[in-house]
Write a protein that holds these residues in place. Structure first.
Motif, short mmCIF file in Angstrom:
data_model
loop_
_atom_site.label_atom_id
_atom_site.label_comp_id
_atom_site.label_asym_id
_atom_site.label_seq_id
_atom_site.Cartn_x
_atom_site.Cartn_y
_atom_site.Cartn_z
N ARG A 19 -1.23 -7.00 0.04
CA ARG A 19 -0.53 -7.58 -1.02
C ARG A 19 -1.56 -7.60 -2.47
O ARG A 19 -0.94 -7.44 -3.45
N LYS A 44 -1.86 -4.21 -3.99
CA LYS A 44 -0.49 -3.73 -4.59
C LYS A 44 -0.47 -4.58 -5.92
O LYS A 44 -0.14 -4.09 -6.87
N ASN A 51 3.67 -9.44 -5.55
CA ASN A 51 2.72 -9.21 -4.57
C ASN A 51 1.45 -10.60 -4.47
O ASN A 51 1.13 -10.68 -3.35
N GLU A 79 2.66 -13.63 -2.93
CA GLU A 79 2.82 -13.41 -1.63
C GLU A 79 1.42 -13.49 -0.87
O GLU A 79 1.33 -13.94 0.21
N ARG A 111 8.86 -15.50 -4.02
CA ARG A 111 7.88 -14.85 -4.59
C ARG A 111 7.91 -14.45 -5.95
O ARG A 111 7.86 -13.27 -6.67
#
Length: 717
Positions: A365, A368, A395, A398, A457
C-alpha cells in the motif's frame, strides 16, 4: 553506404486510482492496436515498458494481452524494461523503497513474462545525479533520458548519437539520450518526415544512434490520435517505411541491449538535475512560468531555440512540492508512513509470520501511495484530479492502519504527535486514534490540513486551493475542435466554454478550522467569488498549542490577534470522541478590548467527497430546501441542529451537530486546470461555514460547541 541505428521505445502507464473506463479506452485505442500492428512487422524491434498499476489492471481485465506480449518477446521484437513497480518519482522516495519497488517489478517481469530486464524506465525522466548508485545497486545496467538533460551538461546534438556512462561513488550506469525532434515528429507529422530525419543523421561509419522513446498513449489515446494513427493508417505507413529502410540497409532497428553489445559508450557524462523540457516550465511558479513560456516562443519566432535551449533552465520536479502545498502534504505523509513501516519491521521476530504478512501488505500500500501522478501538475500529472489524490491517501491510510496493528496490538490508542511533519520549519500537531487522524498546522492559522476517517481509508480534507496557473492566460483562447496531426503541446482545447468565469484565486490554503471574521454583509456568493473582506488576522496567522492531553485526546490551540480594532483571543479545543469517529469542538472568542465586538464569526470547513453532482453524494435535510442538495450547490440555511454530508458510495456520512442552532453557509470549491484533453472545471470540495453574529462585550466570551461525527452507513442486506 551511410547507415544509422534506431531505437523506438514505448512507455505505457495509468496511475493508481484511475477510472476503469480510462484504462479500457487506453487499452482498446492504444495498447492493444499498437502491439497488433507490430505483430504484422516481424522485422521491427522495440523497447517496451508498462507500469505496475497497468499490469495489475490488465491481469484482471485483459489477461489475453499477456499472450500477445509473450509472442513478441519470444520473437525478439520486444525488449522489456523494468522500473519501480508503482511508477514513483524515484529521486524523492526513500532509498529502501527505491530498491524494493524495482525488485518487485523485475521479479514480476521474470515470473510473468520470462523476461530479464537490464534497463529501467525513469518516471517522467526525472533525474538527479545521486540516482546512479541506487540504480546500479539494484542491478540496472542502463536508463534513457532526454537530450535536454545532456544539453544541460554542455553537449551538442552531434554528440548525442550514442550512449554515455555515468557513475556515483564507483557505481556505473549507462544513459541513452532521447531525441526530442523525433518525439515531436512521431506520430504528429507525416511518417516520411521522421524517416527523412533518420536518414539525415546516417553516416559512413554506421555507428550513430537515434532514440525515440515516449508515452504509448500518444499512439491512440491522446485527443485525435486514434483516428490519425490507426484509422487513417499513420502507424502502418510508418512501420512499412521502417521495414523498407531496413531492407535497403541504411536503417538498423535494434534494442538498447543489442546496441550496447556491439558498441561501447562514447564517454563519461555527469548530467544535471532535470526532466524533459516541458516539465521545467510546468514546475515554475505561475508568473515565472508565464515569463519562461514567452521567452521560449520569442526564441522560436527568432529561429534561435536550438542555439539557446541548452542554456534555458526552468524549474526542477521538486519545485512542485513548494508550488503546491497539497502535493507536499501527500509527500510528507508518504515519508512518515515509510519511516513508521521501517521502524515497525524492526519490532518483529522472524517467526511472527502473520505480523510479517501484515507489514508486507502495508508495504504494498505504501508503494501504491508513491505513484507519481497525483503529486504534480502540467499537461500531464494528476494533482488537480481528486480521485487520483484520493488513491494516494487511501493507500497511505491503509498502510498506516496495518502498521498500527503491529505497534498497537491491543487496538484502541490515542496519540498526539508534535513535530515538523511538513518540513516548513514549524511544528504540526497530529491528533489520532484508531478511528480518525487530524493534522493541524500551527503556523497556518491552526488549520486542519488532514482529516482521515480510518475505516473508509478516506481523507475528508483531500481538497485543493484555487490558485493561479501560467496557462490561465490562454483559457479565453481555447476552442473545442481538435487539429489532427498536431501535438497537444501546441493546442488550446476546452471542455466547457466560458471557463474564465471560474478563474477565482483563494487567499489561503484550503482546510478546516479556518477562523474567519466578516461583516454582516458577506454571503456565500461573495466567498465563492473571492470578493469578501477578511476583518481579522486569524486566517493564516500562527496559533500556539497550549494544552495537549493524550488521555482524553484533547488539544487546545490559541491565538491572540485583532479583529478590526478589537484585541481578540480565539481558542479552539478539539477532542476525539470516546466511542465514535469524530471530534468534539469548542470555540471561544474572547474580547479583550474596552468596547464591544460586533462581528460575524465563521470557521471554515472543507469536505472533499469526490463528486459535486452525484446522486449518491449530497447534503441532507437543508432547512428551507428539499431534503437533498448536490455537493456543488450554494446557499445558506438557518437554525441547523445537524448539518450533514452523505457519501453513500464510500459508505459514510459527516454530521455537524450543533449544541445551539446555527446558520450554515455552503458553496463548492471548483478549479480550472489543464490536461491533455484541454481546460476543464473540476469540483474539489464543499466549503461549509457555520456563521454566528457576535455581540461580545468587553472581557466577555462567546462560546460555540459542536461535534463533527463520521457515521458508517448501514448497507442494505
Amino acid at each position: 553506404m551511410k547507415s544509422i541505428f534506431f531505437v523506438m521505445g514505448l512507455h505505457n502507464h495509468q496511475p493508481v486510482g484511475n477510472f476503469d473506463h480510462v484504462f479500457e479506452e487506453a487499452y482498446q485505442h492504444s495498447y492493444l492496436p499498437l502491439l497488433q500492428t507490430l505483430m504484422e512487422y516481424p522485422a521491427l524491434r522495440m523497447m517496451y515498458h508498462t507500469t505496475g498499476p497497468l499490469y495489475d489492471w490488465l491481469e484482471g481485465h485483459h489477461p489475453e494481452y499477456f499472450d500477445l506480449l509473450k509472442v513478441l518477446i519470444d520473437r525478439n521484437q520486444l525488449e522489456v524494461m523494468t522500473s519501480p513497480y508503482e511508477e514513483p518519482i524515484l529521486a524523492i522516495i526513500p532509498d529502501r523503497d527505491k530498491c524494493g519497488q524495482i525488485t518487485k517489478m523485475s521479479r514480476y517481469l521474470t515470473e510473468r513474462l520470462g523476461a530479464k530486464a537490464q534497463g529501467l524506465w525513469m518516471a517522467e525522466r526525472v533525474w538527479e545525479p545521486h540516482l546512479a548508485r541506487p540504480l546500479a545497486e539494484c542491478g540496472v545496467k542502463y536508463i534513457t533520458l532526454d537530450d535536454y538533460h545532456f544539453q544541460g551538461a554542455g553537449m551538442s546534438p552531434d554528440e548525442l548519437l550514442g550512449y554515455y556512462q555515468t557513475d556515483e561513488q564507483g557505481h556505473s550506469l549507462s544513459i541513452f539520450p532521447i531525441n526530442q525532434k523525433l518525439r515531436y515528429l512521431i506520430p504528429f507529422s507525416p511518417p516520411e518526415e521522421a524517416i527523412n530525419y533518420l536518414r539525415s543523421r546516417a553516416n559512413e561509419s554506421g555507428r550513430n544512434l537515434l532514440v525515440m522513446a515516449d508515452d504509448g498513449e500518444k499512439f491512440g489515446l491522446w485527443p485525435g490520435t486514434y483516428e490519425w494513427v490507426y484509422q487513417k493508417g499513420w502507424m502502418r505507413q510508418f512501420f512499412t517505411l521502417l521495414r523498407e529502410a531496413m531492407t535497403e540497409g541504411w536503417l538498423k532497428m535494434v534494442t538498447f541491449s543489442q546496441f550496447m553489445e556491439a558498441n561501447p559508450p562514447r564517454g563519461r557524462v555527469y548530467l544535471p538535475t532535470a526532466s524533459y523540457f516541458e516539465m521545467s516550465t510546468w514546475s515554475l511558479p505561475p508568473q515565472s512560468g508565464a515569463t519562461f513560456e514567452h521567452l521560449i516562443h520569442q526564441f522560436q519566432d527568432q529561429g534561435r531555440m536550438d542555439e539557446l535551449k541548452p542554456y534555458l533552465k526552468g524549474g526542477i520536479w521538486r519545485n512542485f512540492l513548494a508550488k503546491y502545498d497539497e502535493s507536499n502534504r501527500m509527500y510528507r505523509k508518504m515519508l512518515w508512513v515509510s519511516d513508521r513501516l521501517a521502524r515497525a519491521e524492526t519490532l518483529l521476530k522472524p517467526d511472527q509470520e502473520e505480523e510479517h504478512q501484515t507489514l508486507a501488505h502495508a508495504r504494498d500500500r505504501l508503494f501504491k501511495g508513491q505513484c507519481n501522478c497525483a503529486y504534480w501538475h502540467g499537461v500531464f500529472g494528476g494533482l488537480y484530479l481528486p480521485h487520483l489524490r484520493h488513491a494516494i491517501y487511501q493507500n497511505l491510510i491503509e498502510a498506516e492502519d496495518h502498521i498500527n496493528r503491529i505497534t498497537n496490538p491491543d487496538g484502541g490508542f490515542t496519540e498526539i504527535l508534535v513535530s515538523d511533519l511538513n518540513a516548513d520549519g514549524s511544528d504540526e500537531v497530529y491528533l489520532r486514534n484508531h478511528r480518525v487522524g487530524l493534522i493541524f498546522s500551527l503556523r497556518e492559522g491552526g488549520t486542519a490540513t488532514e482529516f482521515d476517517y480510518i475505516p473508509a481509508r478516506f481523507n475528508l480534507l483531500n481538497t485543493l486551493r484555487r490558485q493561479q496557473e501560467a496557462y490561465h492566460e490562454n483559457v479565453h483562447k481555447a476552442g473545442t475542435e481538435i487539429e489532427q496531426g498536431q501535438s497537444i503541446h501546441d493546442q488550446f482545447l476546452t471542455k466547457e466554454i466560458g471557463l474564465e468565469r471560474f478563474l477565482v484565486y483563494d487567499r489561503h490554503l484550503r482546510g478546516s478550522f479556518i477562523d474567519h471574521f466578516f461583516s454582516a454583509q458577506e454571503s456565500p456568493e461573495a466567498l465563492r467569488e473571492g470578493r469578501y473582506y477578511e476583518l481579522g488576522d486569524f486566517v493564516g496567522g500562527p496559533y500556539e498549542l497550549t494544552e495537549s492531553d493524550t488521555t482524553t485526546g484533547r488539544i487546545r490551540l490559541e491565538r491572540h490577534g485583532r479583529v478590526v480594532d478589537n484585541e481578540v483571543i480565539v481558542v479552539k479545543i478539539i477532542e476525539t470522541l470516546p466511542a465514535e469517529a469524530g471530534v468534539q469542538v469548542e470555540y471561544r472568542v474572547i474580547n479583550r478590548s474596552s468596547f464591544p465586538l460586533t462581528i460575524a464569526f465563521a470557521p471554515e470547513f472543507n469536505f472533499a467527497l469526490l463528486g459535486g453532482n452525484y446522486t449518491d453524494k449530497y447534503y441532507y435535510r437543508i432547512e428551507g430546501e428539499s431534503e437533498r442538495q448536490p455537493l456543488n450547490s450554494m446557499g445558506q440555511s438557518e437554525n441547523n441542529r445537524r448539518f450533514s454530508l452523505y457519501d453513500e458510495n464510500d459508505g459514510f456520512a459527516v454530521h455537524l451537530d450543533f449544541e445551539e442552532p446555527a446558520r450554515v453557509w455552503r458553496y463548492p470549491v471548483e478549479t480550472v486546470s489543464m490536461s491533455e484533453a484541454g481546460f476543464e472545471r473540476v469540483y474539489q470540495s464543499s466549503c461549509v461555514l457555520p456563521v454566528w453574529n457576535l455581540e461580545v462585550e468587553p472581557e466577555k466570551v462567546f462560546v460555540a460547541k459542536f461535534r463533527i461525527v463520521v457515521e458508517k452507513l448501514k448497507t442494505e442486506g
